[in-house]
Design a protein around this motif. Sequence first.
Motif, PDB file in Angstrom:
ATOM      1  N   PRO A 190       0.841  -1.200   0.000  1.00 57.83           N
ATOM      2  CA  PRO A 190       0.000   0.000   0.000  1.00 57.83           C
ATOM      3  C   PRO A 190       0.879   1.254   0.000  1.00 57.83           C
ATOM      4  CG  PRO A 190       0.095  -0.975   2.195  1.00 57.83           C
ATOM      5  CD  PRO A 190       0.912  -1.858   1.311  1.00 57.83           C
ATOM      6  N   CYS A 247      -5.131  -0.820  11.100  1.00 59.37           N
ATOM      7  CA  CYS A 247      -4.015  -1.698  10.693  1.00 59.37           C
ATOM      8  C   CYS A 247      -3.776  -2.802  11.738  1.00 59.37           C
ATOM      9  CB  CYS A 247      -2.741  -0.867  10.518  1.00 59.37           C
ATOM     10  SG  CYS A 247      -1.303  -1.875  10.149  1.00 59.37           S
ATOM     11  N   ALA A 284       1.404  -1.546  11.574  1.00 62.12           N
ATOM     12  CA  ALA A 284       2.527  -1.273  10.664  1.00 62.12           C
ATOM     13  C   ALA A 284       2.450   0.126  10.067  1.00 62.12           C
ATOM     14  CB  ALA A 284       2.527  -2.312   9.534  1.00 62.12           C
ATOM     15  N   CYS A 317       4.283  -4.974   7.718  1.00 62.10           N
ATOM     16  CA  CYS A 317       3.008  -4.972   6.966  1.00 62.10           C
ATOM     17  C   CYS A 317       2.682  -6.376   6.449  1.00 62.10           C
ATOM     18  CB  CYS A 317       3.134  -3.991   5.796  1.00 62.10           C
ATOM     19  SG  CYS A 317       1.785  -4.083   4.614  1.00 62.10           S
ATOM     20  N   ILE A 318       1.470  -6.863   6.720  1.00 59.44           N
ATOM     21  CA  ILE A 318       1.088  -8.216   6.292  1.00 59.44           C
ATOM     22  C   ILE A 318       0.304  -8.212   4.968  1.00 59.44           C
ATOM     23  CG2 ILE A 318       1.135  -9.218   8.614  1.00 59.44           C
ATOM     24  CD1 ILE A 318      -1.956  -8.925   8.663  1.00 59.44           C
ATOM     25  N   ARG A 319       0.226  -7.067   4.325  1.00 58.09           N
ATOM     26  CA  ARG A 319      -0.442  -6.938   3.015  1.00 58.09           C
ATOM     27  C   ARG A 319      -1.908  -7.379   3.091  1.00 58.09           C
ATOM     28  NH1 ARG A 319       4.845  -5.306   3.019  1.00 58.09           N
ATOM     29  NH2 ARG A 319       5.723  -5.275   0.916  1.00 58.09           N
ATOM     30  N   CYS A 320      -2.580  -6.993   4.157  1.00 57.48           N
ATOM     31  CA  CYS A 320      -4.012  -7.314   4.240  1.00 57.48           C
ATOM     32  C   CYS A 320      -4.843  -6.266   3.503  1.00 57.48           C
ATOM     33  CB  CYS A 320      -4.451  -7.399   5.699  1.00 57.48           C
ATOM     34  SG  CYS A 320      -4.289  -5.833   6.590  1.00 57.48           S
ATOM     35  N   PHE A 321      -4.267  -5.104   3.277  1.00 60.48           N
ATOM     36  CA  PHE A 321      -4.893  -3.972   2.578  1.00 60.48           C
ATOM     37  C   PHE A 321      -6.143  -3.432   3.264  1.00 60.48           C
ATOM     38  CE2 PHE A 321      -2.524  -6.370  -0.713  1.00 60.48           C
ATOM     39  CZ  PHE A 321      -1.506  -5.441  -0.863  1.00 60.48           C
ATOM     40  N   CYS A 322      -6.218  -3.670   4.588  1.00 52.68           N
ATOM     41  CA  CYS A 322      -7.333  -3.084   5.358  1.00 52.68           C
ATOM     42  C   CYS A 322      -7.267  -1.557   5.278  1.00 52.68           C
ATOM     43  CB  CYS A 322      -7.260  -3.490   6.828  1.00 52.68           C
ATOM     44  SG  CYS A 322      -7.565  -5.219   7.104  1.00 52.68           S
TER      45      CYS A 322
END
Length: 375
Positions: A309, A326, A330, A345-350
């Motif tokens: 993101p 988040c 992160a 960052c776990i790349r969940c894109f929340c």
Amino acid sequence: MAVQVSIVKCSTYDENEVLKALRRSIDLIGGVDSFVKRGNRVLLKPNLLYGKSPEKAVTTHPAVVKGVIQIIQEAGGIPFIGDSPGIESAKRVTEKAGIKAVADSLGCPIVEFNRPVSPPERKGKVFKSFEIDQSVLEADVIINLPKWKTHAQMLLTLGVKNLFGCVPGTRKALWHLKGGEDAKLFAQVLVDLYQVIQPSLTILDGIVGMEGNGPGSGDPIPLGLILASRDPLCLDQIVCDLLGISRNSLMTNRVALEQGLGRNGVVAVGEKPEDVKITDFKLPNLQRLDWYLPGFVKKPFKNALSSKPVIQKEVCQLCHQCVEICPPKALKGDKKGLEFDYGKCIRCFCCQEICPEGAITIQQGWGLKLVSRKP
Ligand code: SF4
Ligand code: SF4
């Protein structure tokens, strides 16, 4: 027996036309009496991501919600609306999305999901200890009302993904953390949850959907369809057919099919899928390539093989809703700006999902860009 998914054309949000199309979509799969009995408490679970006007296509359209309330009431059911939006209350989101006005006019209450309980029956394959909202358990019938939208992490949000809103508030972040960076594991969370909740009926608002940078900041696109089914997993499979993509490209479908769910097959009724194919629908960019790589390869190439993101500073209003949501913390923010810790960052894109300004976009790493390049 194969599960039926009805496909009905509807190109307008004119309330009478929507009501007619909803009736037909339900009649084609057995009629309302096969889902709702007199006196049943019926939970309607729309997509209430956050409060935007209906034409932004972020939430299930009020004309669809209104039509379903009318049909349930005619059948003698007692409908109520419930969801757990990302940041705002359900009341606030429904006000902004035009749903509260139609619900109030028909005496249909709106319930906040803020009473987490563990369901007595644990059906999930991997995740067995979900806390869902008490209202979900108290309902005699659950009617799932998703919106047809793209989703940065899961490709699309349709019938199965929409049920994630039955997990109250902050507990959703915990499940993102458990799914971590593994989209397949997060899909398993969603499939396990689908098995726990088991809605009786799913009706997809595909009259106007969202393409591109969904689920919060994509572009509205007229699709002209309502789909309905007893099984959201089967409905999601038919949507893939309509989009001309493999059913397995939707990770929830892949996980479910791998564990033997939906084996009885799916059959479309109403419009023929080949007659209502959607062409030129913009899916989100490929988000990651490292799902099946071992950890020691994955880690050093994380940024290259996944998307991340990024903030468009000129659009950001520094509301800090992204910081708040988040899951692994992160993202840090102050009055001057925001800063990502891409290591965490776990790349969940929340953050991208919740940003009300569309200020967060998804940037592909160089490895992903290489494979996504058109020949
Ligand atoms: S990126 Fe979006 S959610 Fe985050 S602070 Fe800026 S406007 Fe708010
Ligand atoms: S920064 Fe955004 S994508 Fe990364 S973990 Fe936080 S919410 Fe998820």
